[in-house]
Scaffold this active site. Structure first.
Site, PDB file in Angstrom:
ATOM      1  N   ARG A   1      93.519 -15.098 -17.491  1.00 25.94           N
ATOM      2  CA  ARG A   1      94.037 -15.014 -18.851  1.00 25.94           C
ATOM      3  C   ARG A   1      95.217 -15.962 -18.970  1.00 25.94           C
ATOM      4  NH1 ARG A   1      90.035 -13.171 -20.434  1.00 25.94           N
ATOM      5  NH2 ARG A   1      89.598 -11.122 -21.287  1.00 25.94           N
TER       6      ARG A   1
ATOM      7  N   GLU B   1      94.664 -19.983 -27.636  1.00 25.91           N
ATOM      8  CA  GLU B   1      93.273 -20.468 -27.604  1.00 25.91           C
ATOM      9  C   GLU B   1      92.728 -20.559 -29.024  1.00 25.91           C
ATOM     10  OE1 GLU B   1      90.921 -18.090 -24.939  1.00 25.91           O
ATOM     11  OE2 GLU B   1      92.244 -18.480 -23.258  1.00 25.91           O
TER      12      GLU B   1
ATOM     13  N   HIS C   1      87.541 -21.426 -22.612  1.00 23.05           N
ATOM     14  CA  HIS C   1      87.175 -20.028 -22.327  1.00 23.05           C
ATOM     15  C   HIS C   1      85.644 -19.863 -22.267  1.00 23.05           C
ATOM     16  CE1 HIS C   1      89.140 -15.832 -22.489  1.00 23.05           C
ATOM     17  NE2 HIS C   1      88.006 -15.749 -21.822  1.00 23.05           N
TER      18      HIS C   1
HETATM   19  P1  NAD Z   1      89.186  -6.793 -11.782  1.00 24.17           P
HETATM   20  O1  NAD Z   1      89.837  -5.677 -12.529  1.00 24.17           O
HETATM   21  O2  NAD Z   1      87.919  -6.527 -11.056  1.00 24.17           O
HETATM   22  O3  NAD Z   1      90.229  -7.401 -10.722  1.00 24.17           O
HETATM   23  C1  NAD Z   1      91.566  -7.637 -11.026  1.00 24.17           C
HETATM   24  C2  NAD Z   1      92.344  -7.424  -9.741  1.00 24.17           C
HETATM   25  O4  NAD Z   1      93.693  -7.823  -9.971  1.00 24.17           O
HETATM   26  C3  NAD Z   1      92.398  -5.957  -9.288  1.00 24.17           C
HETATM   27  O5  NAD Z   1      91.849  -5.819  -7.994  1.00 24.17           O
HETATM   28  C4  NAD Z   1      93.890  -5.627  -9.313  1.00 24.17           C
HETATM   29  O6  NAD Z   1      94.266  -4.775  -8.238  1.00 24.17           O
HETATM   30  C5  NAD Z   1      94.501  -6.996  -9.155  1.00 24.17           C
HETATM   31  N1  NAD Z   1      95.885  -7.094  -9.588  1.00 24.17           N
HETATM   32  C6  NAD Z   1      96.491  -6.522 -10.650  1.00 24.17           C
HETATM   33  N2  NAD Z   1      97.784  -6.871 -10.691  1.00 24.17           N
HETATM   34  C7  NAD Z   1      98.012  -7.693  -9.640  1.00 24.17           C
HETATM   35  C8  NAD Z   1      99.155  -8.394  -9.146  1.00 24.17           C
HETATM   36  N3  NAD Z   1     100.325  -8.319  -9.762  1.00 24.17           N
HETATM   37  N4  NAD Z   1      98.998  -9.139  -8.044  1.00 24.17           N
HETATM   38  C9  NAD Z   1      97.823  -9.242  -7.413  1.00 24.17           C
HETATM   39  N5  NAD Z   1      96.711  -8.578  -7.801  1.00 24.17           N
HETATM   40  C10 NAD Z   1      96.805  -7.829  -8.918  1.00 24.17           C
HETATM   41  O7  NAD Z   1      89.036  -7.969 -12.826  1.00 24.17           O
HETATM   42  P2  NAD Z   1      87.965  -9.161 -12.817  1.00 24.17           P
HETATM   43  O8  NAD Z   1      86.721  -8.686 -13.443  1.00 24.17           O
HETATM   44  O9  NAD Z   1      87.943  -9.772 -11.478  1.00 24.17           O
HETATM   45  O10 NAD Z   1      88.670 -10.127 -13.875  1.00 24.17           O
HETATM   46  C11 NAD Z   1      89.860 -10.838 -13.530  1.00 24.17           C
HETATM   47  C12 NAD Z   1      90.376 -11.540 -14.741  1.00 24.17           C
HETATM   48  O11 NAD Z   1      89.401 -12.442 -15.267  1.00 24.17           O
HETATM   49  C13 NAD Z   1      90.760 -10.640 -15.910  1.00 24.17           C
HETATM   50  O12 NAD Z   1      91.989 -11.073 -16.432  1.00 24.17           O
HETATM   51  C14 NAD Z   1      89.716 -10.901 -16.938  1.00 24.17           C
HETATM   52  O13 NAD Z   1      90.191 -10.720 -18.231  1.00 24.17           O
HETATM   53  C15 NAD Z   1      89.395 -12.349 -16.675  1.00 24.17           C
HETATM   54  N6  NAD Z   1      88.089 -12.755 -17.208  1.00 24.17           N
HETATM   55  C16 NAD Z   1      87.954 -14.023 -17.701  1.00 24.17           C
HETATM   56  C17 NAD Z   1      86.718 -14.439 -18.204  1.00 24.17           C
HETATM   57  C18 NAD Z   1      86.520 -15.836 -18.735  1.00 24.17           C
HETATM   58  O14 NAD Z   1      85.642 -16.037 -19.547  1.00 24.17           O
HETATM   59  N7  NAD Z   1      87.286 -16.815 -18.273  1.00 24.17           N
HETATM   60  C19 NAD Z   1      85.634 -13.548 -18.220  1.00 24.17           C
HETATM   61  C20 NAD Z   1      85.810 -12.287 -17.671  1.00 24.17           C
HETATM   62  C21 NAD Z   1      87.038 -11.893 -17.181  1.00 24.17           C
END
Ligand code: NAD
Length: 303
Positions: free
Chosen positions: A230, A259, A278
């Site tokens: 994000r 965005e 995105h």
């Molecule tokens: P997820 O919830 O499976 O994993 C996120 C991880 O981050 C968790 O394991 C959590 O423990 C960890 N975390 C939280 N705070 C932290 C910190 N301060 N330091 C280190 N680790 C920390 O999420 P995901 O499905 O892997 O998605 C990750 C990101 O990707 C999200 O922000 C999501 O919005 C984004 N995303 C982007 C797109 C895109 O189109 N680019 C699509 C889907 C998701």
């Protein structure tokens, strides 16, 4: 014959989801020539299959039969979850449906930056001389966050490209990382070693500007940063500074604080920064999975 529950779908979704729903429900599109508005079906609607549209509390209160709002994708910022809870309406998401797509996009951005693809496609002047690529094989990749997407990235980068993968995630047990062939690390250690850094945390108060100038300067000289999580997690003005100073070899961004990123944003002028709007989850497979999983949630709930 009992009346079938009505499912309202405000925007087009993959046809396979409609085909799955039809034996169980009256599928009511909110788009196209036959499209109906929520107000036209509010007293009959039992389920909503939602992309990015909003379902607010007032809509829920006007829909006495509504039992499920199924999100196509992740994120609940468009749904009034508190009112849903109060009214006993289930809200679901499809959290794993696009992980692989985003992970592949992450690696695509990393490759694009490392091999100067952005510079090559601009092809301004002596492009061959301007490109000093580096292989991914044997290089260190640091993952901040080790959730669904990061684990897929680790598999592709570690098993596919032979990278040494480190991860920092306070919520994930070290054994989960080592079982995946990944080295657990605290953030300072990870930053000091990560020739390639990729961000995979949610945007919450604790992660806002998690990676600022001190963190970028803690990376090895010539590092590359990729953000597909994000905007707001990576401080973009700090990124610009680190790129302009030559401390970073470049960056790949699928997400930005604003965005779409304005066409005159200074990051766009940096040849070593590759920006996609995105599109990390925009694959046929992810779109189909998001739609069919959301449809399955509705079917499971209404039957
Ligand atoms: P997820 O919830 O499976 O994993 C996120 C991880 O981050 C968790 O394991 C959590 O423990 C960890 N975390 C939280 N705070 C932290 C910190 N301060 N330091 C280190 N680790 C920390 O999420 P995901 O499905 O892997 O998605 C990750 C990101 O990707 C999200 O922000 C999501 O919005 C984004 N995303 C982007 C797109 C895109 O189109 N680019 C699509 C889907 C998701």
């Amino acid at each position: 014959m009992t009346e079938r529950p009505l499912v309202w779908i405000p925007r087009p979704v993959h046809d396979d989801a409609l085909a799955r729903l039809r034996p169980y429900a009256e599928v009511c599109p909110g788009y196209g020539a036959e499209g109906v508005t929520f107000d036209e079906v509010h007293d009959r609607v039992a389920g909503v299959l939602l992309r990015t549209e909003r379902v607010d509390g007032a809509m829920m209160r006007r829909a006495p039969r509504l039992r499920i709002v199924a999100r196509h994708g992740v994120g609940l910022d468009t749904v009034d979850v508190d009112t849903a809870r109060e009214l006993g309406i289930t809200v679901t998401t499809t959290p794993t449906a696009n992980s692989r797509s985003v992970a592949e996009h992450t690696v695509a951005l990393l490759l694009a930056v490392r091999r100067g693809i952005g510079i090559a496609v601009r092809d301004e002047g002596d492009t061959r001389a301007a490109i000093h690529g580096r292989e991914l094989g044997g290089a260190v990749l640091g993952l901040v966050g080790f959730g669904r997407i990061a684990r897929e990235v680790a598999t592709i980068a570690g098993r596919g490209f032979g990278m040494r993968v480190l991860a920092h995630d306070p919520m994930v047990p070290a054994s989960v990382m080592t079982d995946a062939g990944v080295e657990p690390a605290d953030l300072p250690t990870l930053l000091s070693l990560a020739e390639n850094l990729s961000l995979h945390v949610p945007l919450v108060e604790a992660t806002r500007d998690l990676i600022g100038l001190p963190e970028l300067l803690a990376l090895p000289e010539g590092a590359v940063v990729v953000n597909t999580s994000r905007g707001g997690i990576l401080d973009e003005s700090a990124l610009l500074t680190a790129v302009r100073r030559g401390h970073l070899a470049g960056a790949g961004l699928d997400v930005t604080a604003v965005e779409p990123l304005p066409s005159d944003h200074p990051l766009r002028a940096e040849p070593s920064v590759v920006i996609t709007p995105h599109t990390g989850a925009q694959t046929a497979q992810a779109l189909r999975r998001m739609a069919t999983e959301a449809a399955d949630h509705i079917i499971a709930h209404l039957t």
